[in-house]
Enzyme design. Structure first.
Site, short mmCIF file in Angstrom:
data_model
loop_
_atom_site.label_atom_id
_atom_site.label_comp_id
_atom_site.label_asym_id
_atom_site.label_seq_id
_atom_site.Cartn_x
_atom_site.Cartn_y
_atom_site.Cartn_z
N LYS A 45 0.83 -1.22 0.00
CA LYS A 45 0.00 0.00 0.00
C LYS A 45 0.86 1.26 0.00
CE LYS A 45 -1.98 -1.21 3.89
NZ LYS A 45 -1.25 -2.46 4.17
N ARG A 88 -0.31 -9.00 13.32
CA ARG A 88 -0.89 -8.04 12.38
C ARG A 88 -1.71 -8.75 11.30
NH1 ARG A 88 4.45 -5.37 10.69
NH2 ARG A 88 3.25 -4.29 9.08
N ARG A 117 11.29 -1.26 11.06
CA ARG A 117 10.15 -0.92 11.91
C ARG A 117 10.04 -1.90 13.07
NH1 ARG A 117 4.89 0.25 8.20
NH2 ARG A 117 3.98 -1.10 9.79
N ARG A 150 -9.84 0.44 8.82
CA ARG A 150 -9.32 -0.90 9.10
C ARG A 150 -10.28 -1.71 9.92
NH1 ARG A 150 -3.45 0.17 8.81
NH2 ARG A 150 -2.43 -1.79 9.26
N ARG A 199 11.92 -5.36 4.78
CA ARG A 199 11.61 -3.93 4.59
C ARG A 199 12.56 -3.05 5.39
NH1 ARG A 199 5.69 -1.79 5.50
NH2 ARG A 199 5.96 -2.80 7.53
P1 AP5 Z 1 4.91 -1.53 1.84
O1 AP5 Z 1 4.54 -0.74 0.65
O2 AP5 Z 1 5.61 -0.86 2.96
O3 AP5 Z 1 3.62 -2.33 2.37
P2 AP5 Z 1 2.34 -1.82 3.15
O4 AP5 Z 1 1.15 -2.48 2.52
O5 AP5 Z 1 2.32 -0.34 3.26
O6 AP5 Z 1 2.59 -2.55 4.53
P3 AP5 Z 1 2.51 -1.98 6.03
O7 AP5 Z 1 3.27 -2.95 6.88
O8 AP5 Z 1 2.90 -0.55 6.08
O9 AP5 Z 1 1.03 -2.15 6.32
P4 AP5 Z 1 0.41 -2.15 7.69
O10 AP5 Z 1 -1.01 -2.03 7.29
O11 AP5 Z 1 0.74 -3.33 8.53
O12 AP5 Z 1 1.12 -0.96 8.47
P5 AP5 Z 1 0.66 0.52 8.83
O13 AP5 Z 1 1.84 1.37 8.86
O14 AP5 Z 1 -0.51 0.92 8.02
O15 AP5 Z 1 5.78 -2.78 1.32
C1 AP5 Z 1 6.36 -3.71 2.22
C2 AP5 Z 1 7.73 -4.14 1.71
O16 AP5 Z 1 7.60 -4.81 0.45
C3 AP5 Z 1 8.71 -2.98 1.44
O17 AP5 Z 1 9.99 -3.42 1.76
C4 AP5 Z 1 8.59 -2.72 -0.08
O18 AP5 Z 1 9.79 -2.22 -0.60
C5 AP5 Z 1 8.30 -4.13 -0.59
N1 AP5 Z 1 7.38 -4.14 -1.74
C6 AP5 Z 1 6.23 -3.43 -1.88
N2 AP5 Z 1 5.63 -3.72 -3.05
C7 AP5 Z 1 6.43 -4.65 -3.66
C8 AP5 Z 1 6.35 -5.36 -4.88
N3 AP5 Z 1 5.32 -5.18 -5.73
N4 AP5 Z 1 7.32 -6.26 -5.19
C9 AP5 Z 1 8.35 -6.47 -4.33
N5 AP5 Z 1 8.51 -5.80 -3.17
C10 AP5 Z 1 7.55 -4.92 -2.81
O19 AP5 Z 1 0.13 0.30 10.32
C11 AP5 Z 1 1.01 -0.03 11.37
C12 AP5 Z 1 0.24 -0.14 12.67
O20 AP5 Z 1 -0.37 1.13 12.99
C13 AP5 Z 1 -0.94 -1.13 12.68
O21 AP5 Z 1 -0.51 -2.44 12.94
C14 AP5 Z 1 -1.81 -0.54 13.78
O22 AP5 Z 1 -1.33 -0.87 15.04
C15 AP5 Z 1 -1.65 0.96 13.58
N6 AP5 Z 1 -2.67 1.50 12.67
C16 AP5 Z 1 -2.46 2.04 11.44
N7 AP5 Z 1 -3.63 2.39 10.87
C17 AP5 Z 1 -4.60 2.08 11.78
C18 AP5 Z 1 -6.02 2.18 11.77
N8 AP5 Z 1 -6.68 2.66 10.72
N9 AP5 Z 1 -6.69 1.77 12.86
C19 AP5 Z 1 -6.05 1.29 13.93
N10 AP5 Z 1 -4.71 1.14 14.01
C20 AP5 Z 1 -4.00 1.53 12.94
MG MG Z 2 2.51 1.02 4.84
#
Ligand code: AP5
Ligand code: MG
Length: 204
Positions: free
Chosen positions: A13, A162, A151, A88, A122
């Site tokens: 994402k 997660r 992270r 979410r 990552r």
């Molecule tokens: P990346 O693009 O970073 O993936 P992502 O989908 O953004 O994954 P996240 O881990 O950020 O999602 P998340 O939902 O767990 O975390 P968030 O920060 O939102 O890609 C991942 C890796 O793959 C990278 O190394 C990239 O280079 C590689 N990659 C990407 N695309 C690729 C491809 N096509 N081919 C090869 N490699 C690729 O949330 C974190 C925490 O915050 C949550 O757990 C929760 O505690 C809290 N939180 C956030 N939002 C909320 C909410 N709405 N409600 C409640 N708690 C929340």
């Molecule tokens: Mg992300």
């Protein structure tokens, strides 16, 4: 255009948001980034959010909704926005319906073993960029020159939590938005560029 990026942890994402925000010239709003910025600055919100994030649990809905509502009230969201990682849960989606009209929900469809591999390698920058060690072995950000970090929630146990939270609480949003005719399914197993091309072909 008001767009939601919906997908499992590691689905890509954030990586797609970096490209889509340029392509559509709309702001990228990531609740995860907002919480990490608060954690880095040691704010009250950061201290509170960290206690959930470090365990792989969701931060409570009321706080998360408040943060998004405030952000969406800014002028730069008038011509559209990209929501990454929000909503979410069903209560978050219901709250969002009262705040903004959504045009597209991009559902990242991806194999579980792929996301585990992506998260395991990552590297993140404080500026919001993300890299993968396999394609970017240097630990310096290409965009801003800062040192990359792993992270805190990218460890095996927290990744497992997660993923479980995603399946139980977030995945039901696919059905929620399908009922509203807003979902665009995108195969996210390919490269970053391949997935980007698929999205811009489908979202017009
Ligand atoms: P990346 O693009 O970073 O993936 P992502 O989908 O953004 O994954 P996240 O881990 O950020 O999602 P998340 O939902 O767990 O975390 P968030 O920060 O939102 O890609 C991942 C890796 O793959 C990278 O190394 C990239 O280079 C590689 N990659 C990407 N695309 C690729 C491809 N096509 N081919 C090869 N490699 C690729 O949330 C974190 C925490 O915050 C949550 O757990 C929760 O505690 C809290 N939180 C956030 N939002 C909320 C909410 N709405 N409600 C409640 N708690 C929340
Ligand atoms: Mg992300």
């Amino acid at each position: 255009m008001n767009i939601i990026l919906l997908g499992a942890p590691g689905a890509g994402k954030g990586s797609q948001a970096t490209k889509l925000k340029e392509y559509y010239a709309i702001p990228h709003i990531s609740t995860g980034d907002a919480f990490r910025s608060n954690i880095a600055r040691g704010t009250e919100i950061g201290v509170y959010a960290k206690s959930f994030i470090d365990k792989g649990q969701l931060v409570p809905d009321d706080l998360t909704v408040k943060i998004v509502e405030e952000r969406l009230s800014h002028d730069d969201c008038k011509n559209g926005f990209l929501l990454d990682g929000f909503p979410r849960s069903i209560p978050q989606a219901e709250a969002l319906e009262k705040i903004a009209k959504i045009d597209y929900v991009i559902n990242f469809v991806i194999d579980t073993e792929k996301v585990v591999k992506r998260l395991g390698g990552r590297r993140t920058c404080a500026c919001g960029e993300t890299y993968h060690v396999s394609t970017h072995p240097s630990n310096i950000c290409d965009k801003c020159g800062k040192e990359l970090y792993i992270r805190q929630d990218d460890n095996e146990e927290t990744i497992r939590n997660r993923m479980a939270v995603y399946e139980k609480t977030t995945a039901p949003l696919v059905g929620f938005y399908k009922e509203r005719g807003l979902v665009v399914d995108v195969d996210a197993n390919g490269t970053i560029e391949e997935t980007f091309q698929k999205i811009i072909e489908l979202v017009k």
